[in-house]
Design a protein around this motif. Structure first.
Motif, PDB file in Angstrom:
ATOM      1  N   THR A 213       0.725  -1.369  -0.030  1.00 31.95           N
ATOM      2  CA  THR A 213      -0.165   0.106  -0.213  1.00 31.95           C
ATOM      3  C   THR A 213       0.721   1.218   0.021  1.00 31.95           C
ATOM      4  O   THR A 213       0.542   2.272  -0.659  1.00 31.95           O
ATOM      5  CB  THR A 213      -0.927   0.131   1.111  1.00 31.95           C
ATOM      6  OG1 THR A 213      -1.822  -1.071   1.308  1.00 31.95           O
ATOM      7  CG2 THR A 213      -1.777   1.314   1.190  1.00 31.95           C
ATOM      8  N   GLY A 214       1.768   1.240   0.626  1.00 33.16           N
ATOM      9  CA  GLY A 214       2.646   2.432   0.834  1.00 33.16           C
ATOM     10  C   GLY A 214       3.423   2.784  -0.594  1.00 33.16           C
ATOM     11  O   GLY A 214       3.588   3.890  -0.928  1.00 33.16           O
ATOM     12  N   PHE A 215       3.946   1.607  -1.280  1.00 28.48           N
ATOM     13  CA  PHE A 215       4.641   1.684  -2.528  1.00 28.48           C
ATOM     14  C   PHE A 215       3.526   2.399  -3.539  1.00 28.48           C
ATOM     15  O   PHE A 215       3.691   3.415  -4.202  1.00 28.48           O
ATOM     16  CB  PHE A 215       4.974   0.500  -3.108  1.00 28.48           C
ATOM     17  CG  PHE A 215       6.142  -0.097  -2.198  1.00 28.48           C
ATOM     18  CD1 PHE A 215       7.499   0.862  -2.286  1.00 28.48           C
ATOM     19  CD2 PHE A 215       6.244  -1.186  -1.695  1.00 28.48           C
ATOM     20  CE1 PHE A 215       8.564   0.298  -1.535  1.00 28.48           C
ATOM     21  CE2 PHE A 215       7.360  -1.506  -0.870  1.00 28.48           C
ATOM     22  CZ  PHE A 215       8.442  -0.820  -0.760  1.00 28.48           C
ATOM     23  N   LEU A 216       2.410   1.622  -3.503  1.00 27.78           N
ATOM     24  CA  LEU A 216       1.160   2.096  -4.359  1.00 27.78           C
ATOM     25  C   LEU A 216       0.773   3.802  -4.157  1.00 27.78           C
ATOM     26  O   LEU A 216       0.446   4.307  -4.919  1.00 27.78           O
ATOM     27  CB  LEU A 216       0.210   1.193  -4.368  1.00 27.78           C
ATOM     28  CG  LEU A 216       0.289  -0.202  -4.963  1.00 27.78           C
ATOM     29  CD1 LEU A 216      -0.997  -1.194  -4.614  1.00 27.78           C
ATOM     30  CD2 LEU A 216       0.873  -0.025  -6.461  1.00 27.78           C
ATOM     31  N   ASP A 217       0.776   3.991  -2.918  1.00 26.21           N
ATOM     32  CA  ASP A 217       0.142   5.375  -2.625  1.00 26.21           C
ATOM     33  C   ASP A 217       1.244   6.292  -3.466  1.00 26.21           C
ATOM     34  O   ASP A 217       0.888   7.203  -3.887  1.00 26.21           O
ATOM     35  CB  ASP A 217       0.389   5.679  -0.946  1.00 26.21           C
ATOM     36  CG  ASP A 217      -0.760   4.922  -0.092  1.00 26.21           C
ATOM     37  OD1 ASP A 217      -1.661   4.543  -0.831  1.00 26.21           O
ATOM     38  OD2 ASP A 217      -0.518   5.047   0.970  1.00 26.21           O
TER      39      ASP A 217
ATOM     40  N   ALA B 165       2.537   9.857  -7.965  1.00 24.03           N
ATOM     41  CA  ALA B 165       3.142  10.217  -9.070  1.00 24.03           C
ATOM     42  C   ALA B 165       2.866  10.365 -10.433  1.00 24.03           C
ATOM     43  O   ALA B 165       3.176  10.566 -11.490  1.00 24.03           O
ATOM     44  CB  ALA B 165       4.648   9.582  -9.178  1.00 24.03           C
ATOM     45  N   GLY B 166       1.478   9.816 -10.351  1.00 26.37           N
ATOM     46  CA  GLY B 166       0.407   9.448 -11.525  1.00 26.37           C
ATOM     47  C   GLY B 166       0.965   8.402 -12.251  1.00 26.37           C
ATOM     48  O   GLY B 166       0.527   8.131 -13.534  1.00 26.37           O
TER      49      GLY B 166
ATOM     50  N   SER C 166      -0.634   3.418 -15.287  1.00 24.67           N
ATOM     51  CA  SER C 166      -1.114   4.566 -16.002  1.00 24.67           C
ATOM     52  C   SER C 166      -0.349   4.703 -17.246  1.00 24.67           C
ATOM     53  O   SER C 166       0.659   4.145 -17.482  1.00 24.67           O
ATOM     54  CB  SER C 166      -1.204   5.939 -15.229  1.00 24.67           C
ATOM     55  OG  SER C 166       0.241   6.389 -15.284  1.00 24.67           O
ATOM     56  N   PRO C 167      -0.910   5.468 -18.440  1.00 22.19           N
ATOM     57  CA  PRO C 167      -0.189   5.659 -19.604  1.00 22.19           C
ATOM     58  C   PRO C 167       1.028   6.363 -19.247  1.00 22.19           C
ATOM     59  O   PRO C 167       2.266   6.183 -20.035  1.00 22.19           O
ATOM     60  CB  PRO C 167      -1.239   6.392 -20.464  1.00 22.19           C
ATOM     61  CG  PRO C 167      -2.613   6.038 -19.892  1.00 22.19           C
ATOM     62  CD  PRO C 167      -2.440   5.758 -18.356  1.00 22.19           C
ATOM     63  N   LYS C 168       1.232   7.298 -18.444  1.00 20.17           N
ATOM     64  CA  LYS C 168       2.622   7.975 -17.883  1.00 20.17           C
ATOM     65  C   LYS C 168       3.497   6.780 -17.540  1.00 20.17           C
ATOM     66  O   LYS C 168       4.794   7.316 -17.369  1.00 20.17           O
ATOM     67  CB  LYS C 168       1.779   8.760 -16.672  1.00 20.17           C
ATOM     68  CG  LYS C 168       3.278   9.715 -16.278  1.00 20.17           C
ATOM     69  CD  LYS C 168       2.726  10.566 -15.193  1.00 20.17           C
ATOM     70  CE  LYS C 168       3.870  11.424 -14.625  1.00 20.17           C
ATOM     71  NZ  LYS C 168       3.812  12.232 -13.428  1.00 20.17           N
TER      72      LYS C 168
END
Length: 157
Positions: free
Chosen positions: A70-74, A79-80, A99-101
Motif C-alpha cells: 500500500t505504501g509503494f502504491l500510494d 506520481a501518476g 497509467s499511460p504515464k
C-alpha cells in the motif's frame, strides 16, 4: 548438539542470488536517476507482467504484505504512475493498473534490468546463462504450477 547446514544448498543459493541481484538492480535504478526507488520499480515491473490485478495478488507475487505494498502504491499513485479502482466484482477489493504515464519509466526500468542481467551473468558463457534461465523457468513453473495458474485465472481482470 551442532547441526551442519549446507550453505550451498538450493535454498541458500537462490536466496543469495536474489539478494545480491536486488542490490545490483537497486544500484542500476539509482544510477538511472529514475523518479522511483528500486522497490517501486519492482512493483511496477510486476504490474507490467500481470496487467490489471487485485492489489492483494500483486502483494503475493512480490512476496510482501498487502500493507507494505500500500505504501509503494500510494507513492506511485501520487506520481501518476498507477491507478487503483474498486473491483466491480467485489467493491472491497482494489484493482491496480499502470497509467499511460508509466510507459517511459517502465522502459527505463527494463533497461536497468537488462544492465543488471549483463552484470550478474558476466563471466558465464551465453549457453550456460541460457541453460540456467531455462532451468529456473522450469523450476518456477513446477513449483508455482496449478496454484499459480488457478489464482491468475480467478483474480486477474
Amino acid at each position: 548438539m551442532r547441526t551442519k547446514i549446507d550453505t550451498d544448498s538450493f535454498g541458500f543459493l537462490f536466496n543469495d542470488i536474489a539478494r545480491i541481484t536486488r542490490g545490483v538492480f537497486a544500484r542500476e535504478i539509482e544510477a538511472s536517476r529514475l523518479p522511483v526507488t528500486a522497490a517501486e520499480a519492482r512493483v511496477m515491473a510486476h504490474m507490467a507482467r500481470s496487467g490489471p490485478t487485485r492489489q492483494h495478488l500483486l502483494a503475493e507475487s512480490l512476496g510482501m504484505t498487502p500493507m507494505s505494498l500500500t505504501g509503494f502504491l500510494d507513492r506511485l499513485e501520487a506520481a501518476g504512475l498507477v491507478a487503483r479502482e474498486a473491483d466491480p466484482k467485489d467493491r472491497r477489493a482494489k484493482i491496480v493498473t499502470l497509467s499511460p504515464k508509466a510507459a517511459g519509466t517502465l522502459a527505463q526500468i527494463a533497461q536497468a534490468g537488462e544492465r543488471t542481467e549483463q552484470l550478474i551473468s558476466n563471466g558465464l558463457c551465453p549457453e550456460d546463462w541460457q541453460t540456467f534461465l531455462k532451468t529456473a523457468r522450469q523450476l518456477r513453473a513446477h513449483i508455482d504450477g496449478p496454484r499459480g495458474a488457478a489464482s491468475k485465472a480467478e483474480d486477474t481482470v
